[in-house]
Design a protein around this motif. Sequence first.
Motif, PDB file in Angstrom:
ATOM      1  N   LEU A  74       0.819  -1.200   0.000  1.00  0.00           N
ATOM      2  CA  LEU A  74       0.000   0.000   0.000  1.00  0.00           C
ATOM      3  C   LEU A  74       0.857   1.256   0.000  1.00  0.00           C
ATOM      4  O   LEU A  74       1.916   1.293   0.614  1.00  0.00           O
ATOM      5  CB  LEU A  74      -0.898   0.033   1.244  1.00  0.00           C
ATOM      6  CG  LEU A  74      -1.811  -1.157   1.509  1.00  0.00           C
ATOM      7  CD1 LEU A  74      -2.618  -0.917   2.768  1.00  0.00           C
ATOM      8  CD2 LEU A  74      -2.723  -1.419   0.322  1.00  0.00           C
ATOM      9  N   ALA A  75       0.360   2.268  -0.680  1.00  0.00           N
ATOM     10  CA  ALA A  75       0.845   3.633  -0.483  1.00  0.00           C
ATOM     11  C   ALA A  75      -0.269   4.359   0.264  1.00  0.00           C
ATOM     12  O   ALA A  75      -1.435   4.323  -0.149  1.00  0.00           O
ATOM     13  CB  ALA A  75       1.121   4.315  -1.818  1.00  0.00           C
ATOM     14  N   TYR A  76       0.069   5.006   1.371  1.00  0.00           N
ATOM     15  CA  TYR A  76      -0.970   5.510   2.262  1.00  0.00           C
ATOM     16  C   TYR A  76      -0.502   6.755   3.002  1.00  0.00           C
ATOM     17  O   TYR A  76       0.693   7.057   3.066  1.00  0.00           O
ATOM     18  CB  TYR A  76      -1.353   4.442   3.289  1.00  0.00           C
ATOM     19  CG  TYR A  76      -0.214   4.044   4.195  1.00  0.00           C
ATOM     20  CD1 TYR A  76      -0.005   4.694   5.414  1.00  0.00           C
ATOM     21  CD2 TYR A  76       0.681   3.045   3.829  1.00  0.00           C
ATOM     22  CE1 TYR A  76       1.054   4.349   6.240  1.00  0.00           C
ATOM     23  CE2 TYR A  76       1.745   2.697   4.638  1.00  0.00           C
ATOM     24  CZ  TYR A  76       1.929   3.353   5.841  1.00  0.00           C
ATOM     25  OH  TYR A  76       2.995   3.023   6.653  1.00  0.00           O
ATOM     26  N   ARG A  77      -1.485   7.457   3.567  1.00  0.00           N
ATOM     27  CA  ARG A  77      -1.222   8.580   4.460  1.00  0.00           C
ATOM     28  C   ARG A  77      -1.736   8.212   5.850  1.00  0.00           C
ATOM     29  O   ARG A  77      -2.733   7.495   5.979  1.00  0.00           O
ATOM     30  CB  ARG A  77      -1.910   9.850   3.959  1.00  0.00           C
ATOM     31  CG  ARG A  77      -1.542  10.205   2.519  1.00  0.00           C
ATOM     32  CD  ARG A  77      -2.072  11.554   2.106  1.00  0.00           C
ATOM     33  NE  ARG A  77      -1.980  11.722   0.667  1.00  0.00           N
ATOM     34  CZ  ARG A  77      -0.876  12.044   0.005  1.00  0.00           C
ATOM     35  NH1 ARG A  77       0.253  12.239   0.679  1.00  0.00           N
ATOM     36  NH2 ARG A  77      -0.870  12.171  -1.309  1.00  0.00           N
ATOM     37  N   LEU A  78      -1.045   8.675   6.858  1.00  0.00           N
ATOM     38  CA  LEU A  78      -1.460   8.463   8.243  1.00  0.00           C
ATOM     39  C   LEU A  78      -2.242   9.690   8.700  1.00  0.00           C
ATOM     40  O   LEU A  78      -1.757  10.824   8.575  1.00  0.00           O
ATOM     41  CB  LEU A  78      -0.233   8.244   9.131  1.00  0.00           C
ATOM     42  CG  LEU A  78      -0.493   8.105  10.634  1.00  0.00           C
ATOM     43  CD1 LEU A  78      -1.267   6.823  10.930  1.00  0.00           C
ATOM     44  CD2 LEU A  78       0.831   8.117  11.395  1.00  0.00           C
TER      45      LEU A  78
END
Length: 599
Positions: A574-578
């Motif tokens: 995954l590429a994700y933002r927190l």
Amino acid sequence: MAPPRIVRRPQVGAPLDGPAAWPDAIPPLLRRIYAARGAHSPALARPRLADLLPPDALHGLDAATTLLAAAIAGDRHIVVVGDFDCDGATACATGVRGLRLLGARRVSHAVPNRMVHGYGLSPALVDELAALQPDLLLTVDHGIACHAGIEAARARGWQVVVTDHHLPGPRLPAANAIVNPNLPGDAFPSKALAGVGVVFYLLLALRRRLYSCDRPPIRSGAGSDREDQAAAIHGRTSQEGQPDLASLLDLVAVGTVADLVPLDANNRALVAAGLRRLRAGRGCAGLRALVEACGRDAARLTAADIGFAIAPRLNAAGRLEDMALGIECLLTDDPQRARELAGLLEGINAERRAVQQHMTDDAEAALARATLAEAGAPLAPCLFDPEWHPGVIGLVASKMKERLHRPVLAFAPAEPGSGVLRGSARSIPGFHIRDALAAVDTAHPGLIERFGGHAMAAGLTLAKDRLAAFEQAWQAHAAAVLDDGMLQAELLSDGELLPREFDRFHAEALRDGGPWGQGFPEPLFDGLFEVLDWRVVGERHLKLTLRHPDRREPLAAIQFGGWRGRAPDPQARLAYRLAPDDYRGGQAIQLLVEHFAPA
């Protein structure tokens, strides 16, 4: 189109270490992210108003402020001419409010109607402005390409001051003064000012001329000068009674973020200051009402909230109706009237979304047909439908550009049944869209009626019967310039998060560590996860429960628009933002998934 590659963002040197360099409130994670964006100290990572570039190097300010000061002293009628996008609307409101703060008593404003006047200061708009009997026109966020309109205004005996940030053509318009950091030879260090930023700098310089001729409004330097610099922008200098131009920074922040200009250090200082005003409830009545209308928490407002919630509601007026409505919302000081106008803008924005969805569906169908005919997606698609609305084609071009990762142009009739087309172009990194249009114009003189813009976005006007010839010339230029590397989409990641960094403290630090935006991107991370559970929400979105290999507790995640009609793979990269999960509250966090790929 091949799926995007996840590429780790290279470190540009290392962040300075030690308590003297970074306050404890900035965690090592955030320091690492700042360093990857070239900001190795708090001063670079979080620039202050005291660090703003002085306006002195901005060419044309002396001539422009001389004209405006004389107009104010002579009680002449100044008309601020805005534009029909969010940057143009906020620039217009900034100009009107700022001139009134500086003592101008006769200030009006006007804005072109996209369907009636076309772009900018056109001869048609000049004819309409004659009823106002202006003495001086101040253009904001346009003018550098408005040769005919400026000539028509000058022929009526009006003075014209142009403030703009768009790239100039080979010939400058015959204005009395031009302020634009992108003029050839202009020495102003930041070329990234939005239109609203340019007019704000003009107001700073005008205040210096009117109130404090012996000192600049912002001085360069360090140490004890910092208090003087910060005080100067707030109007608190050695002379009493200077107007507080900092009251305009909420408008400057919204226009700067909305126009997607690079957030260099100068723009980040402006945007951060404007966000502080909005979070403290000190923004203008119209922006406070818009924040309320879009359901955002003012105390936690971010640049992303401006870009995805506030700006679209203002832009909708200029796309489907008349931006005069949006400018009125930004100029009113009556909270009740502001709420009424914000409600109208909310309704127009809902209509815009429906029109956009219909046009996007049409565009996808047209691209599917073209892909079948050409055994692949067109290299740089040109899309046209006689039923499309010219105010929404930019959004369609942007959506198709994102899906294809190719430059896209979308055209619509300037008005129903017109033989003139309005075009909007969106580009990808490495392909300068305005320069590409200039190259086609040079190779085929007269093919394009007019054009202008930036590296990533541009607009043009074209005769309908020249569309086929333009498309042929456009595709030939694209084929000569584009290569396979440009056509491979990449997601730049800040790497993996440590197991202990999946918490509320780091989520809030990332949210509040901006402003993030163009040229200073919001942090994005990548990693391998196990999909423990999933469900579809809102028909199109994917709600996930994930497990990190080095973390016991599961993680909540959502991928907006992520439902593809089949169950997700049990193991995924995954590429994700927190982000903080304010819906669940407490210490809850969630991952905002930007890209989902099998492990």
